[in-house]
Write a protein that holds these residues in place. Structure first.
Motif, PDB file in Angstrom:
ATOM      1  N   GLY A   1       0.818  -1.208   0.000  1.00 12.87           N
ATOM      2  CA  GLY A   1       0.000   0.000   0.000  1.00 12.87           C
ATOM      3  C   GLY A   1       0.849   1.254   0.000  1.00 12.87           C
ATOM      4  O   GLY A   1       0.617   2.187  -0.766  1.00 12.87           O
ATOM      5  N   ALA A   2       1.871   1.268   0.853  1.00 10.04           N
ATOM      6  CA  ALA A   2       2.711   2.460   0.975  1.00 10.04           C
ATOM      7  C   ALA A   2       3.505   2.689  -0.304  1.00 10.04           C
ATOM      8  O   ALA A   2       3.826   3.812  -0.665  1.00 10.04           O
ATOM      9  N   LYS A   3       3.802   1.587  -1.026  1.00  5.53           N
ATOM     10  CA  LYS A   3       4.558   1.704  -2.279  1.00  5.53           C
ATOM     11  C   LYS A   3       3.716   2.332  -3.377  1.00  5.53           C
ATOM     12  O   LYS A   3       4.240   2.968  -4.281  1.00  5.53           O
ATOM     13  N   GLN A   4       2.395   2.072  -3.343  1.00  3.42           N
ATOM     14  CA  GLN A   4       1.574   2.540  -4.462  1.00  3.42           C
ATOM     15  C   GLN A   4       0.961   3.917  -4.206  1.00  3.42           C
ATOM     16  O   GLN A   4       0.145   4.352  -4.986  1.00  3.42           O
ATOM     17  N   VAL A   5       1.344   4.583  -3.115  1.00  2.00           N
ATOM     18  CA  VAL A   5       0.809   5.925  -2.872  1.00  2.00           C
ATOM     19  C   VAL A   5       1.128   6.792  -4.085  1.00  2.00           C
ATOM     20  O   VAL A   5       2.256   6.843  -4.544  1.00  2.00           O
TER      21      VAL A   5
END
Lengths: 262, 268, 254
Positions: free
Chosen positions: A151-155
């Motif tokens: 999730g944090a990667k696709q921000v």
């Protein structure tokens, strides 16, 4: 609306038929074939279940008390796993330095099935609560980190740009953009994590414990008491289902913004 | 100027790779120092990494203390896992597809399935032991059970998520119901089906380890439980890392197979 | 005319090269233009020729590799709430309601809740979304989402608003409506606007001044001052003549 109600009634009808068919087959099978040597009838299981609601399984704990013991373990382990998992996942996804340091170590731990930690946990922490908390923690932690990290990667970097353009500083952008856009992923991880935790607590209690719902089924196995095993399994399934429903409800409340339509 | 910039981008990447490598080295060094040099923790609870490596290598040919070599344990685990898994997938996937496509099948099987779904496979271990004893059958049935449910679940929802518009398109070209199933619904459900097979692999692997921990005379789970009763944590760690490595290999195989079969990318 | 008005944007010999593993890519080269206060300037040019990059440079999301951009006497060195942006894709915060989206800017700068609610409401009303304040963006149509984006940029009350092909993804009908809407909004709440488009009609309909850009690398090709009376008529002879001229000039840039 009317059509929907009718449809629901219809499917309820079929469900009832299906369930009734199983129960009848089960009962007939037990009564008239050699399966009866091994399995109790559904009625026996139900009676035993009602009985254990007020009478102890084992030395002193009733069925709800055993469940409570297991749930308490899950709550502690799962909460710890959620906090640590979300923090590590976001840190790894947002800061390349943290990613570089932690990712290889995490990759070492990730592929290990959580059940495999049980013997090591017992050697390290004995057979007390710490060992169980550790096992449950590991079960939840891995799933939550994997999802939160994704999730944090696709921000969306554009969204961060928008926030900066509107005058947000780094910290504000973090709380107003990074965290909200990770929430669906965090929830996906927590859902899988919670069901894995529920499985891990069973395994841990089956391997070494003197109480808890997992213990009741191994105790049943040792005494050759199939009815008790079935009571345990049904209780486990019901609680597992309730936990899943609870998570889905929480997700619906917190991720309201993703729901299209009315 | 251009090459300079390019180099900084490359340099950055290399810098982080070096940090990753350092991180692993530091981890191993701290582990080594804490166990072998300063002996902060008793050897039975955490052996040094060197000792783990030694055990790993000797376990390749030594049968002590658990009666089989590491490859033997591995083959024993894999045999059980495969027999249950293949059976579960072969039955689960078509059943899920049938449930998704044919309303009648759905209505009959769905309630049964909804009853079985929330039961964690691990909870069935005692039943299996009572019914089948400590045998390959017990574990195979257990694995079958933990495979079949995610397979059904994912194939079912994969078929259910087929885009209506794709079905309409094939209808306007005159496809029959069966043709529609095989040319539209199943291909578009493939990514979901594969995801199900993956989940099934994970959960059956976990169930197998649990079963071997509880009641077994061979397999990697058995190896680590022996390690525990003999207080040989090096043995436990060897077992755990082997399990981890197998998991990595299986995931890699899955990736290759999925790439081969799921063409045209995953659907959103 | 220009001497009497305050200069808001000065682009001086701006160039921008993107570096990547695949090689470098000169997108903007020696770009010079000025934008004056309360002017509606349209940057107009064909295809993928770095128009969005110019807006990113002005807004400070990217920095130029040569030359400098000065906005209101200050050299641009990073994003600032003084420069608002409306994007091609809506880029709304999907997890916030319409109201929360519009009041985001003032909130970040610590404007007290009551004041920022009032201000946000004013712009929500202005773009005609009264009654949708508590909806989440997923439930709005593309045109409505774009209106929220515009209200969000205006609610921050910046000195300059950049719009990057804001109607590029809308259907033709909605596009006309939105053009009228922007015309009305910019008449009501006068701001300096830099508007990027590849649609000649849209450019002429909205602009005080049109800057025609070269294709890659981008630089200024020609400028037109549009002084047709507003609201403009798409079918008036002057409109059509200008359109023909611009289209012809644009073909030369390719």
């Amino acid at each position: 609306m009317k059509i929907k109600l009718k449809e629901m009634g219809n499917s309820l009808f079929f469900s009832l038929i299906g369930i009734a068919a199983i129960l009848i087959l089960w009962t007939l099978g037990v009564k008239f074939t050699s399966v009866g040597l091994l399995l109790p009838t559904p009625l026996e299981v139900l009676q035993r279940m009602a009985y254990t609601f007020s009478n102890a399984i084992g030395r002193e704990l009733t069925l709800p008390m055993h469940l409570a013991v297991s749930l308490r373990r899950v709550v502690i382990g799962f909460s710890l796993a959620s906090v640590c998992g979300v923090v590590l996942g976001i840190a790894m996804g947002r800061f390349r330095m943290v990613e570089a340091v932690c990712k290889p170590l995490f990759e070492l731990v990730r592929p290990i099935p959580s059940v495999a930690w049980i013997p090591l946990a017992i050697v390290w922490f004995g057979i007390g609560e710490t060992a169980k908390t550790f096992i449950i923690f590991m079960a939840g932690f891995v799933n939550i980190v994997v999802n939160t990290y994704a999730g944090a990667k696709q921000v969306d970097e554009n969204m961060l740009g928008v926030a900066y353009m509107l005058g947000a500083n780094e910290i504000q952008a973090f709380f107003h953009v990074v965290i909200p856009s990770c929430v669906p992923y965090i929830f996906a991880g927590m859902q899988v994590g919670l069901s894995t935790c529920w499985m891990a607590v069973l395994a841990a209690e089956m391997v070494s414990s003197t109480e808890g719902i997992g213990w009741t089924i191994t105790a049943g196995q040792e005494n050759g008491d199939m009815t008790q095993i079935f009571v345990g399994i049904i209780a486990i399934a019901v609680v597992g289902l309730l936990l899943a429903v609870l998570m889905r409800w929480a997700e619906r409340v917190l991720c309201r913004w993703r729901v299209r339509g009315k | 100027m251009n090459t300079e910039k390019l180099n900084t981008a490359k340099k950055q990447k290399r810098k982080y790779q070096v940090i990753s490598l350092l991180s692993v080295c530091v981890f191993l060094l701290v582990w080594y120092l804490a166990t072998a040099v300063f002996e902060l923790v008793p050897a039975y609870s955490l052996p040094s990494p060197v000792k783990v490596l030694e055990t790993f290598i000797t376990k390749f040919h030594s049968k002590a203390p658990d009666g089989a070599t590491l490859p033997k344990h591995f083959i024993s685990s894999l045999q059980v896992a495969m027999s249950g898994y293949v059976l579960g997938a072969v039955i689960g996937v078509p059943l899920g597809i049938a449930m998704g496509w044919f309303k009648v099948v759905d209505k009959i099987i769905r309630p049964v399935f909804d009853l079985l779904k929330p039961i964690p496979p691990i909870a069935l271990i005692p039943v299996m032991i009572v019914v089948f004893g400590i045998s390959l059958q017990a574990k195979a049935v257990l694995i079958f059970f933990s495979t079949v449910i995610p397979c059904i679940l994912n194939s079912y929802s994969g078929i259910r998520q087929t885009k209506q518009i794709h079905l309409w398109v094939s209808q306007t070209f005159g496809a029959s119901n069966m043709q529609m199933l095989f040319t539209v619904a199943i291909p578009s459900a493939l990514p979901m089906i594969f995801a199900g097979l993956r989940v099934a692999m994970g959960s059956s692997w976990m169930a197998l380890v649990a079963a071997e921990l509880l009641a077994s005379t061979s397999g990697l789970g058995y190896l680590i439980s022996i390690g525990r009763s003999l207080l040989r944590s090096d043995l436990i760690l060897v077992g755990i890392f082997s399990l981890g490595m197998i998991n990595i290999v299986i995931t890699a195989i899955f990736n290759v197979v999925e790439k081969r079969f799921v063409r045209g990318g995953k659907a959103e | 005319m220009s001497e009497t008005r305050k200069t808001v944007i000065e682009c001086k010999h701006v160039s921008k090269t993107f570096y990547s593993m695949a090689g470098d890519n000169l997108v903007v080269s020696d770009l010079n233009f000025n934008v004056y206060e309360n002017e509606f300037v349209v940057l107009f040019g064909p295809g993928q020729c770095g128009k969005s990059t110019i807006l990113n440079l002005i807004s400070g999301l990217e920095s130029p590799t040569g030359g400098e951009i000065v906005v209101s006497g200050e050299k641009v060195s990073g994003p600032s709430p003084k420069r608002g942006m409306v994007y091609q894709t809506t880029n709304l915060f999907m997890w916030y309601t319409v109201m929360q989206n519009v009041e985001f800017g003032p909130k970040m700068q610590g404007v007290p809740k009551k004041i920022r609610r009032e201000r946000a409401q004013k712009y929500i009303d202005l773009v005609g979304l009264n009654g949708f304040e508590n909806q989440f963006p997923v439930k709005l149509s593309g045109g409505m989402q774009q209106r929220v984006g515009i209200a969000r940029a205006y609610a921050n009350e910046p000195e300059l608003i950049c719009m990057d092909e804001p109607f590029g993804h809308l259907d033709a009908q909605t596009r006309y409506l939105m053009e009228e809407e922007v015309e009305r909004i910019s008449n009501t709440a006068r701001r300096t606007v830099v508007f990027v488009t590849n649609n000649a009609e849209e450019a002429i309909y909205l602009a005080d001044r049109i800057i025609l850009l070269h294709n890659c690398p981008t630089s200024v090709h020609k400028e037109y001052t549009v002084d047709l009376p507003r609201p403009r008529d798409y079918t008036s002879p002057e409109f059509l003549a200008l359109r023909e001229q611009i289209t012809a000039d644009m073909d030369n840039t390719l």
